[in-house]
Design a protein around this motif. Sequence first.
Motif, PDB file in Angstrom:
ATOM      1  N   GLU A  86      47.519  32.103  94.748  1.00 21.33           N
ATOM      2  CA  GLU A  86      47.631  33.024  95.866  1.00 21.33           C
ATOM      3  C   GLU A  86      47.754  32.284  97.184  1.00 21.33           C
ATOM      4  O   GLU A  86      47.024  31.332  97.443  1.00 21.33           O
ATOM      5  N   PHE A  87      48.696  32.737  98.035  1.00 20.75           N
ATOM      6  CA  PHE A  87      48.847  32.204  99.381  1.00 20.75           C
ATOM      7  C   PHE A  87      48.191  33.169 100.366  1.00 20.75           C
ATOM      8  O   PHE A  87      48.399  34.381 100.288  1.00 20.75           O
ATOM      9  N   ILE A  88      47.398  32.630 101.272  1.00 19.80           N
ATOM     10  CA  ILE A  88      46.590  33.453 102.172  1.00 19.80           C
ATOM     11  C   ILE A  88      46.764  32.958 103.598  1.00 19.80           C
ATOM     12  O   ILE A  88      46.732  31.751 103.864  1.00 19.80           O
ATOM     13  N   ASN A  89      46.935  33.890 104.531  1.00 21.52           N
ATOM     14  CA  ASN A  89      46.971  33.550 105.947  1.00 21.52           C
ATOM     15  C   ASN A  89      45.560  33.705 106.515  1.00 21.52           C
ATOM     16  O   ASN A  89      45.016  34.802 106.560  1.00 21.52           O
ATOM     17  N   ASN A  90      44.979  32.602 106.919  1.00 16.77           N
ATOM     18  CA  ASN A  90      43.595  32.601 107.379  1.00 16.77           C
ATOM     19  C   ASN A  90      43.525  32.526 108.904  1.00 16.77           C
ATOM     20  O   ASN A  90      44.345  31.876 109.551  1.00 16.77           O
ATOM     21  N   LYS A  91      42.526  33.217 109.481  1.00 10.20           N
ATOM     22  CA  LYS A  91      42.282  33.149 110.913  1.00 10.20           C
ATOM     23  C   LYS A  91      40.878  32.615 111.170  1.00 10.20           C
ATOM     24  O   LYS A  91      39.898  33.162 110.662  1.00 10.20           O
TER      25      LYS A  91
END
Length: 230
Positions: A86-91
């Motif tokens: 899974e690819f995740i955009n993290n903040k």
Amino acid sequence: DLKYRNLASMFFSNLSVSYSNGKRESYFHYDYTDSLNIIRQMQGENNYKTFIINGMADKTFVDAGLSLKTEITYNQNSYLLSQSSEFINNKSHVLSAMVSSTFQKYKWLKLILDATGTLFWEKNSYHDSETLSSVNANASIYLFPFKGLEIKLKCQSLTNEISESHYKSLTLFDASMHYKINKTWEIGLTGTNLLNTKLYSVTQNSGLNSYNTLLPLRGREVLAKLLLRF
């Protein structure tokens, strides 16, 4: 970037906002096994965004010999990471506030007090971390009883939230004395970690994980110095 200065009242302020959007050639990948957690840097396009707001105000009371400063900063970083497939955009978010005061009305005394409080947390579609906090407070005293002699005392208090509502604190105390006898001779005495604090504990949020680090500290040390100048 907005700045305001009033030399008559010795008041200064500044507000800055910055945003950057760039591409990096790698991202971090997280693998979990029964015995190890593995973090690898992988090649791939990573759209990295940074947003920063900083506000500062500085006021000096000349007659009282007092200077006050406060600063607030918010920092947000957005980036790509992956776990398993899974690819995740993290903040990543960091909010900090600082207050500082300096008192220097007399030639023989200087006093500095400051404290910084910080909140940090991570948010993504897979996991929202706990909001953790830290507080760092410092007090420094400089004494100049007579010409050639300088005495410095410094106390630092650190409190880190290592999990929700669970804190670790430590206090460090250092002292030093330097005396310049003449142009040739100088003597000094320095003591570090005089309270003999043993351990420093801090938790960091990073992407999908939180890491608790225990760092051993050097014990109490006292050093005497004799300096000869030719």
